[in-house]
Design a protein around this motif. Structure first.
Motif, PDB file in Angstrom:
ATOM      1  N   PHE A  57      12.464 -70.996 -25.142  1.00  0.00           N
ATOM      2  CA  PHE A  57      12.642 -72.295 -24.496  1.00  0.00           C
ATOM      3  C   PHE A  57      13.814 -72.262 -23.526  1.00  0.00           C
ATOM      4  CE2 PHE A  57      14.580 -76.436 -24.008  1.00  0.00           C
ATOM      5  CZ  PHE A  57      13.497 -77.221 -23.653  1.00  0.00           C
ATOM      6  N   LEU A  58      14.922 -71.647 -23.925  1.00  0.00           N
ATOM      7  CA  LEU A  58      16.114 -71.629 -23.079  1.00  0.00           C
ATOM      8  C   LEU A  58      15.847 -70.974 -21.731  1.00  0.00           C
ATOM      9  CD1 LEU A  58      18.836 -70.688 -25.736  1.00  0.00           C
ATOM     10  CD2 LEU A  58      18.443 -72.937 -24.689  1.00  0.00           C
ATOM     11  N   THR A  59      14.943 -70.012 -21.704  1.00  0.00           N
ATOM     12  CA  THR A  59      14.667 -69.304 -20.458  1.00  0.00           C
ATOM     13  C   THR A  59      13.403 -69.795 -19.746  1.00  0.00           C
ATOM     14  OG1 THR A  59      13.520 -67.578 -21.722  1.00  0.00           O
ATOM     15  CG2 THR A  59      15.854 -67.219 -21.200  1.00  0.00           C
TER      16      THR A  59
ATOM     17  N   ILE B 267      11.494 -81.001 -11.188  1.00  0.00           N
ATOM     18  CA  ILE B 267      11.408 -79.546 -11.193  1.00  0.00           C
ATOM     19  C   ILE B 267      12.322 -78.967 -10.123  1.00  0.00           C
ATOM     20  CG2 ILE B 267       9.896 -77.580 -10.700  1.00  0.00           C
ATOM     21  CD1 ILE B 267       7.623 -79.119 -12.021  1.00  0.00           C
ATOM     22  N   THR B 268      12.348 -79.608  -8.952  1.00  0.00           N
ATOM     23  CA  THR B 268      13.216 -79.152  -7.864  1.00  0.00           C
ATOM     24  C   THR B 268      14.679 -79.240  -8.266  1.00  0.00           C
ATOM     25  OG1 THR B 268      11.606 -79.882  -6.206  1.00  0.00           O
ATOM     26  CG2 THR B 268      13.874 -79.540  -5.456  1.00  0.00           C
ATOM     27  N   ILE B 269      15.068 -80.362  -8.882  1.00  0.00           N
ATOM     28  CA  ILE B 269      16.454 -80.544  -9.310  1.00  0.00           C
ATOM     29  C   ILE B 269      16.844 -79.506 -10.357  1.00  0.00           C
ATOM     30  CG2 ILE B 269      18.056 -82.109 -10.478  1.00  0.00           C
ATOM     31  CD1 ILE B 269      17.378 -82.945  -7.642  1.00  0.00           C
ATOM     32  N   ILE B 270      15.968 -79.287 -11.329  1.00  0.00           N
ATOM     33  CA  ILE B 270      16.254 -78.334 -12.408  1.00  0.00           C
ATOM     34  C   ILE B 270      16.325 -76.915 -11.861  1.00  0.00           C
ATOM     35  CG2 ILE B 270      15.335 -77.310 -14.530  1.00  0.00           C
ATOM     36  CD1 ILE B 270      14.161 -80.118 -15.146  1.00  0.00           C
ATOM     37  N   THR B 271      15.406 -76.587 -10.951  1.00  0.00           N
ATOM     38  CA  THR B 271      15.417 -75.254 -10.354  1.00  0.00           C
ATOM     39  C   THR B 271      16.718 -75.023  -9.581  1.00  0.00           C
ATOM     40  OG1 THR B 271      13.007 -75.294 -10.169  1.00  0.00           O
ATOM     41  CG2 THR B 271      14.183 -73.679  -8.819  1.00  0.00           C
ATOM     42  N   TRP B 272      17.163 -76.062  -8.880  1.00  0.00           N
ATOM     43  CA  TRP B 272      18.415 -75.957  -8.120  1.00  0.00           C
ATOM     44  C   TRP B 272      19.613 -75.788  -9.063  1.00  0.00           C
ATOM     45  CZ3 TRP B 272      22.617 -79.385  -8.164  1.00  0.00           C
ATOM     46  CH2 TRP B 272      23.618 -79.116  -7.222  1.00  0.00           C
ATOM     47  N   ALA B 273      19.629 -76.560 -10.170  1.00  0.00           N
ATOM     48  CA  ALA B 273      20.749 -76.490 -11.116  1.00  0.00           C
ATOM     49  C   ALA B 273      20.699 -75.228 -11.970  1.00  0.00           C
ATOM     50  CB  ALA B 273      20.749 -77.722 -12.012  1.00  0.00           C
ATOM     51  N   GLY B 274      19.487 -74.707 -12.165  1.00  0.00           N
ATOM     52  CA  GLY B 274      19.332 -73.514 -12.993  1.00  0.00           C
ATOM     53  C   GLY B 274      18.533 -73.831 -14.246  1.00  0.00           C
ATOM     54  N   PRO B 275      17.332 -73.270 -14.406  1.00  0.00           N
ATOM     55  CA  PRO B 275      16.487 -73.549 -15.576  1.00  0.00           C
ATOM     56  C   PRO B 275      17.178 -73.264 -16.906  1.00  0.00           C
ATOM     57  CG  PRO B 275      15.223 -72.431 -13.873  1.00  0.00           C
ATOM     58  CD  PRO B 275      16.661 -72.388 -13.434  1.00  0.00           C
ATOM     59  N   VAL B 276      17.972 -72.190 -16.962  1.00  0.00           N
ATOM     60  CA  VAL B 276      18.652 -71.857 -18.214  1.00  0.00           C
ATOM     61  C   VAL B 276      19.697 -72.922 -18.543  1.00  0.00           C
ATOM     62  CG1 VAL B 276      20.126 -70.185 -19.394  1.00  0.00           C
ATOM     63  CG2 VAL B 276      18.244 -69.393 -17.948  1.00  0.00           C
ATOM     64  N   PHE B 277      20.389 -73.409 -17.523  1.00  0.00           N
ATOM     65  CA  PHE B 277      21.349 -74.499 -17.719  1.00  0.00           C
ATOM     66  C   PHE B 277      20.647 -75.716 -18.299  1.00  0.00           C
ATOM     67  CE2 PHE B 277      23.102 -78.480 -16.077  1.00  0.00           C
ATOM     68  CZ  PHE B 277      24.399 -78.428 -16.595  1.00  0.00           C
ATOM     69  N   PHE B 278      19.459 -76.032 -17.761  1.00  0.00           N
ATOM     70  CA  PHE B 278      18.689 -77.166 -18.263  1.00  0.00           C
ATOM     71  C   PHE B 278      18.263 -76.937 -19.707  1.00  0.00           C
ATOM     72  CE2 PHE B 278      14.439 -79.031 -19.005  1.00  0.00           C
ATOM     73  CZ  PHE B 278      14.788 -80.369 -18.958  1.00  0.00           C
ATOM     74  N   GLY B 279      17.870 -75.692 -20.030  1.00  0.00           N
ATOM     75  CA  GLY B 279      17.475 -75.373 -21.401  1.00  0.00           C
ATOM     76  C   GLY B 279      18.604 -75.627 -22.378  1.00  0.00           C
ATOM     77  N   TYR B 280      19.817 -75.182 -22.032  1.00  0.00           N
ATOM     78  CA  TYR B 280      20.969 -75.405 -22.898  1.00  0.00           C
ATOM     79  C   TYR B 280      21.319 -76.896 -22.972  1.00  0.00           C
ATOM     80  CZ  TYR B 280      22.164 -70.535 -23.789  1.00  0.00           C
ATOM     81  OH  TYR B 280      22.149 -69.239 -24.241  1.00  0.00           O
TER      82      TYR B 280
END
Length: 313
Positions: free
Chosen positions: A190-192, A217-230
């Motif tokens: 999930f984290l990745t 999805i655009t916002i999360i991709t910009w911030a970093g998917p792993v960051f969003f997972g955590y």
């Protein structure tokens, strides 16, 4: 019987309003099940208990239950569930038949969770939560614990004080449910791959919902998917912790509502598209995490409209 005080009367009415909102969602679920595909594919939905990854005992239970339903007549059982859903919806909206029918709702949803819901499993790579019907069962329990049929209701039952330990028990169970959710959010997959759950929600959605999800999805991709997972893992862990200990509820509740609605409108695609014959999300219910928000609303009424004592959250 003693007349309720103004604050208590407001609390009764607020509990009644949450109960009615839950009933309206349940009514929509009933309407979705009127699609002929629901009854046609009802028996095949029991295969959730024996899909790859399910333990042998769950598979055995599923086959036994499916055989029993087949002997009774699968379509007849499906029609019976639709009729029961309609009765439960009317009861929630009007308050009539409660708390008996709320207890029926608890048992019925636990049965759905254990059959067409596959106990929320299989708990393999990619799992994120313990399933759909379990939170519906918990909300029916909140209906009972809050005596929500005493407000905004056609029921004529006498007023009785709310048994606080019952609400605290429901709160702890809700916290445990969040803890299970959080456990799966901490898993490496999930984290990745957190953003993929939003991407999977896109197919079949109306254009405006697809655009809404794509924005996130655009916002999360910009911030970093792993960051969003955590972020998801941490916030769900925090919510679980404070629900279980019963502290900090005045700020955890709005956070929990906002987070639940956020998940519902993105990863769950507002509950749409409603695929004929499917079950749970993308099927015959409006969603899952929106029902988490309903549970939070029951707690909100209790926390915000009950006089505070020293040490309360």
């Amino acid at each position: 019987m003693k007349t309720p005080q103004p604050l208590e009367l407001r609390r009764k009415q607020a509990f009644g309003a949450v109960r009615i909102l839950f009933g309206l969602i349940w009514l929509i679920n009933t309407w979705l099940q009127l699609d002929p595909a629901y009854s046609t594919h009802f028996l095949s939905s029991f295969s959730a208990d024996w899909v790859s990854g399910q333990p042998a005992w769950i598979a055995s239970y599923g086959h036994w239950t499916a055989e029993l339903v087949q002997q009774l007549g699968a379509q007849h059982v499906a029609y019976a569930t639709i009729a029961l859903d309609a009765i439960l919806a009317i009861s929630l909206i009007t308050g009539i038949g409660l708390p008996l029918l709320a207890w029926v709702g608890v048992i019925y949803n636990l049965w759905l969770w254990s059959t067409v819901g596959g106990f929320g499993g299989p708990y393999t790579q990619g799992a994120t939560d313990p399933g759909t019907a379990i939170i519906y069962a918990l909300c029916f329990l909140f209906v009972v614990c809050t005596r929500s049929w005493e407000g905004l209701s056609l029921s004529k039952t006498p007023h009785r004080p709310i048994y606080a330990p019952a609400i605290h028990t429901a709160r702890v169970l809700f916290g445990i449910l969040w803890a299970v959710d959080a456990f799966w959010k901490w898993q490496p997959y999930f984290l990745t791959h957190a953003v993929t759950y939003l991407q999977q929600a896109l197919p079949g959605e109306p254009a405006w919902i697809a655009a809404y999800i794509s924005f996130f999805i655009t916002i999360i991709t910009w911030a970093g998917p792993v960051f969003f997972g955590y972020f998801a893992a941490i916030i769900e862990s925090v919510i679980a912790f404070y629900l279980i200990i019963g502290r900090g509820l005045r700020w955890v509740i709005p956070v929990g509502i906002a987070y639940s609605i956020g998940v519902w409108t993105t990863a769950e695609g507002w509950g749409a598209p409603f695929l004929p014959g499917a079950t749970a999300n993308k099927g015959d219910v409006l969603g899952t995490t929106n029902i988490y928000a309903i549970a939070f609303l029951f707690l909100a009424v209790w926390v915000y409209l009950t006089p505070r004592r020293k040490g309360d959250g």
